[in-house]
Design a protein around this motif. Structure first.
Motif, mmCIF file in Angstrom:
data_model
loop_
_atom_site.group_PDB
_atom_site.id
_atom_site.type_symbol
_atom_site.label_atom_id
_atom_site.label_comp_id
_atom_site.label_asym_id
_atom_site.label_seq_id
_atom_site.Cartn_x
_atom_site.Cartn_y
_atom_site.Cartn_z
ATOM 1 N N LEU B 6 0.820 -1.204 0.000
ATOM 2 C CA LEU B 6 0.000 0.000 0.000
ATOM 3 C C LEU B 6 0.854 1.253 0.000
ATOM 4 O O LEU B 6 0.430 2.306 0.459
ATOM 5 C CB LEU B 6 -0.899 -0.009 1.235
ATOM 6 C CG LEU B 6 -1.904 -1.165 1.251
ATOM 7 C CD1 LEU B 6 -2.478 -1.357 2.628
ATOM 8 C CD2 LEU B 6 -3.008 -0.915 0.237
ATOM 9 N N GLY B 7 2.089 1.144 -0.481
ATOM 10 C CA GLY B 7 2.940 2.317 -0.486
ATOM 11 C C GLY B 7 3.613 2.539 0.855
ATOM 12 O O GLY B 7 4.140 3.592 1.127
ATOM 13 N N ARG B 63 -2.261 -1.000 -9.105
ATOM 14 C CA ARG B 63 -2.653 -1.103 -7.688
ATOM 15 C C ARG B 63 -3.894 -1.980 -7.529
ATOM 16 O O ARG B 63 -4.042 -2.668 -6.510
ATOM 17 C CB ARG B 63 -2.885 0.291 -7.097
ATOM 18 C CG ARG B 63 -1.650 1.180 -7.134
ATOM 19 C CD ARG B 63 -1.633 2.246 -6.047
ATOM 20 N NE ARG B 63 -2.832 3.032 -5.932
ATOM 21 C CZ ARG B 63 -3.634 3.032 -4.859
ATOM 22 N NH1 ARG B 63 -3.350 2.268 -3.820
ATOM 23 N NH2 ARG B 63 -4.698 3.793 -4.821
ATOM 24 N N LEU B 137 -13.088 0.464 -7.243
ATOM 25 C CA LEU B 137 -13.505 1.837 -7.516
ATOM 26 C C LEU B 137 -12.679 2.858 -6.736
ATOM 27 O O LEU B 137 -12.312 3.906 -7.266
ATOM 28 C CB LEU B 137 -14.989 2.021 -7.206
ATOM 29 C CG LEU B 137 -15.951 1.388 -8.200
ATOM 30 C CD1 LEU B 137 -17.391 1.593 -7.743
ATOM 31 C CD2 LEU B 137 -15.759 1.952 -9.612
ATOM 32 N N SER B 138 -12.394 2.571 -5.474
ATOM 33 C CA SER B 138 -11.570 3.495 -4.677
ATOM 34 C C SER B 138 -10.273 3.800 -5.422
ATOM 35 O O SER B 138 -9.888 4.962 -5.578
ATOM 36 C CB SER B 138 -11.219 2.880 -3.320
ATOM 37 O OG SER B 138 -12.343 2.815 -2.478
ATOM 38 N N ILE B 139 -9.620 2.752 -5.859
ATOM 39 C CA ILE B 139 -8.305 2.923 -6.490
ATOM 40 C C ILE B 139 -8.434 3.651 -7.820
ATOM 41 O O ILE B 139 -7.735 4.633 -8.083
ATOM 42 C CB ILE B 139 -7.617 1.549 -6.662
ATOM 43 C CG1 ILE B 139 -7.277 0.965 -5.292
ATOM 44 C CG2 ILE B 139 -6.370 1.673 -7.538
ATOM 45 C CD1 ILE B 139 -6.772 -0.468 -5.318
ATOM 46 N N HIS B 142 -9.658 7.425 -7.510
ATOM 47 C CA HIS B 142 -8.635 8.340 -6.997
ATOM 48 C C HIS B 142 -7.490 8.525 -7.986
ATOM 49 O O HIS B 142 -7.136 9.640 -8.363
ATOM 50 C CB HIS B 142 -8.086 7.827 -5.658
ATOM 51 C CG HIS B 142 -6.934 8.646 -5.162
ATOM 52 N ND1 HIS B 142 -5.623 8.356 -5.456
ATOM 53 C CD2 HIS B 142 -6.902 9.794 -4.427
ATOM 54 C CE1 HIS B 142 -4.839 9.274 -4.914
ATOM 55 N NE2 HIS B 142 -5.584 10.152 -4.288
ATOM 56 N N ALA B 177 -0.136 7.245 -3.547
ATOM 57 C CA ALA B 177 -0.814 6.887 -4.796
ATOM 58 C C ALA B 177 -0.877 8.090 -5.742
ATOM 59 O O ALA B 177 -0.793 7.929 -6.963
ATOM 60 C CB ALA B 177 -2.219 6.377 -4.490
#
Lengths: 442, 442
Positions: B6-7, B63, B137-139, B142, B177
């Protein structure tokens, strides 16, 4: 163990790389120049509220405390910095031992703020205080932006519950923080499981259009849902024809049907129609939930409609037009020498193009009028006037590196609702205007 | 081991709770109804571009692949779901064994898109495909929002490098991100260390105003910085008086001074003045970096100014007015029975208030005119016309649960720059307009 809680199922190591490169190069240069341990005071504030907004909401403070506690450079972080040549070996050695040992004061989380309010004050050596800049701002800028939008929506909704449903419209971890900030601002629940896991916020949700479309008929879908989730469930009634779906919903679940959800169309018109139809069918206690691209204005426009709860997504998690709170982290005072006894000297960048800062370590108080209603945000650098000494806003959050300010999220939420309710009534207007309290510098 | 990147400095377990509650209740109801294993096709698309934008940029696909691979319910997640009563025991048992075993096709990351472009298609059982909705959808929402803003800024900047500096204005992990998405959109570097750590994006930065204010004089500060970071460093020249600071900067570092940075004021005017002064002082190769509240319009307005690089923060990480890409994840086809041989049937919600969806599993192609310039985004559900079979856009990303589509970030960035450069010239206009390609449904 060195772990940080980021809203994940488990804690993960270190927040130290959520940091801009230049914080470390400044550290290196200051270490070499012998200025890194000059006693320094940084303050977080915003120069203005988003256009038209009457007040801001401090949110994220609890997450800042976690980030400070877990701001450590382990082997992986140091290897990276060495490999990339970000800083030199003496600086790496300094970082390896680093933990924040300074003091932090700030407005308690949930409190309201205004332009110039010193919502967080970080004191320590320049080295330790400058390192925290990026992660502190990331958290406060994001969380306060969402909380401010949530607070306005909660004013607009009055006593009706608000459900946060925006996870899909923002970064997957920003979503968890957004749920938390929305709760602080007055929301009651969230669609997102990670927010329930991490913060204990009640999670809600039943079904989407895809569930209806999966089945051979709406009747099959409703039957499947009621069989599994019970008659108290919420049925989504706008996949095909709303009137037919409401009829079918009550037929399937009986008048004990918990709620129907409308996710498209003219919500005002639909809510009235659906209420009349539900009542006619005897489902007088079945509630109506609406969830289609709502913001504070759309919520307010439904105040007279027979709506029982609102679900809000996109506009909430993006701060309703203002996705960041524009807070800055500025050095306002520092000693003239590394001598710990050297006095603090106020410092400030010269104003150019509106980037005003006022030097000096500040206190803040909210002055009340004769009725006990706040009339001004007073920010000062010298002695606190006696009449304001009971109205000081900042509280200790970290002392000598020890975290003091942790508190339950419900305490934060209650504080926000109380602070908001004390403001002059015009704070509750959705229309554009100036900050509801003027900021006075003394 | 079940980990997700997740970075962060390290991988952490599971992305499975970045999920809306209703995905799980739908799963429970479908399991009970015997419909959970109906073969299903979900598609990700947007109904419209942000107002005035000419094209979108697919970002976040890499991602998404990580998120899919690590979407598992471990003991902690299952305990939480059980404790909260989110779903029943049979559903928990199903989740304990879950891993995605379906297929995903999509536009390759970096590709441009238009309204209706099916940028991702997820196929499998209803159960496995519906679960991925929220995190996918979140990824994409954004990352694509940031990449689109970055791409426009990169068009405006021409050959001059763009530095991403927005970490402090967005959630601390969204920042990582955002750096990645900005790089895809054409940025060259980032201020944020975590983005360098995770994605190998070059990190940059030297000093802030606080460094100058820490020292007894600007001269002391510049000397400290040059001593530590070398003559090639970038000195920040707008803490007090720019003209005096530029003089002092060249005096301190000599004509080998790398760059000066201006972070406030009238950048157009200042850039011309500072360039003239630098040249006069013999520092003809010292570059000028500007970094004050830039967006694509401010960058374009500086095209004729002697500026060598731009640093962009707030407006980049907040999508330059459009912080989310408004993508949706819709069931477009499903089998009529759990029988694996049952044919797929197109499905769609009835249009109400503009929420149009078109049923059916779709292909997409970009039709070229005689000059080889794209003239339409063609989206279809049937046979692919022979003349378009060479222009299909979707590629396999996951097959039977196995991740196929991983690629280096530079490949993605190169793809974006190439795809953008092939578009009709009007795509490069910053002025508001319609999507540069019409979407045709066949």
């Amino acid at each position: 163990m060195n772990t940080a809680d980021l809203g994940l199922p488990v804690a993960v190591p270190s927040t130290a790389l959520f940091t801009d490169h230049y914080e470390l190069t400044m550290l290196q240069a200051a270490l070499r120049a012998g200025t890194a341990d000059r006693r320094s005071v940084f303050e977080v504030f915003t120069r203005r509220l988003p256009e038209g907004r009457r007040y801001g909401v401090v949110a994220g403070t609890g997450r800042v405390l976690d980030a400070v506690e877990n701001f450590r450079f382990g082997a992986d972080e140091l290897d990276f910095l060495r490999r990339q040549g970000v800083v030199d070996e003496p600086t790496l050695a300094w970082l390896a031992d680093f933990r924040f040992r300074g003091d932090i004061h700030g407005y308690p989380e949930g409190e309201v703020y205004f332009p110039g309010s010193p919502i967080l004050r970080v004191e320590g050596s320049f080295a330790e205080a400058v390192l925290l800049e990026t992660v502190v701002l990331s958290i406060l800028n994001h969380d306060s932006a969402v909380a401010a939008a949530a607070s306005r929506m909660s004013v607009a909704a009055g006593d009706r519950p608000l459900m946060e449903m925006g996870a899909r419209r923002t970064h997957e971890l920003a979503a968890v923080a957004a749920s938390r900030a929305a709760y602080v601002g007055g929301f009651s629940s969230t669609s997102e499981l990670a927010a329930g896991f991490r913060y204990g916020i009640p999670t809600i949700g039943t079904s989407a259009h895809s569930f209806t479309l999966l089945h051979d008929s709406e009747r099959d879908a409703f039957t499947a849902q009621v069989d599994s989730l019970g008659r108290g469930t919420t049925l989504l009634v706008d996949t095909y024809d709303v009137t037919e779906a409401v009829r079918l919903a009550v037929e399937t679940a009986g008048p004990e049907l918990g709620a129907v959800r409308i996710d498209s169309g003219d919500l005002l018109l639909m809510a009235h129609r659906v209420r009349a139809q539900l009542d006619e069918l005897g489902a007088t206690r079945t509630r109506i939930v609406v969830t289609s691209d709502l913001d504070e204005y759309a919520i307010a426009s439904l105040a007279a409609a027979p709506v029982d709860a609102y679900g809000v997504g996109t506009r909430l998690v993006t701060g309703s037009g203002h996705p960041t709170a524009s807070m800055v982290y500025k050095l306002v005072a520092r000693a003239e020498s590394p001598d710990p006894a050297a006095p603090l000297v106020p410092v400030a960048k010269k104003s150019l193009g509106g980037k005003t800062s006022i030097g000096g370590r500040k206190w803040a108080a909210r002055r009340l009028d004769e009725q006990g209603v706040p009339e001004a945000e007073v920010v000062g650098t010298g002695e606190v006037p006696a009449e304001l000494s009971g109205e000081l806003l900042q509280v200790p959050l970290v002392r000598g590196g020890e975290i003091l300010g942790r508190e339950p999220l419900d305490t934060v939420r209650d504080r926000h609702l109380a602070a908001r309710s004390r403001l002059p009534l015009s704070a509750m207007q959705l229309s554009r205007g100036e900050a509801v309290l003027p900021t006075e510098y003394v």
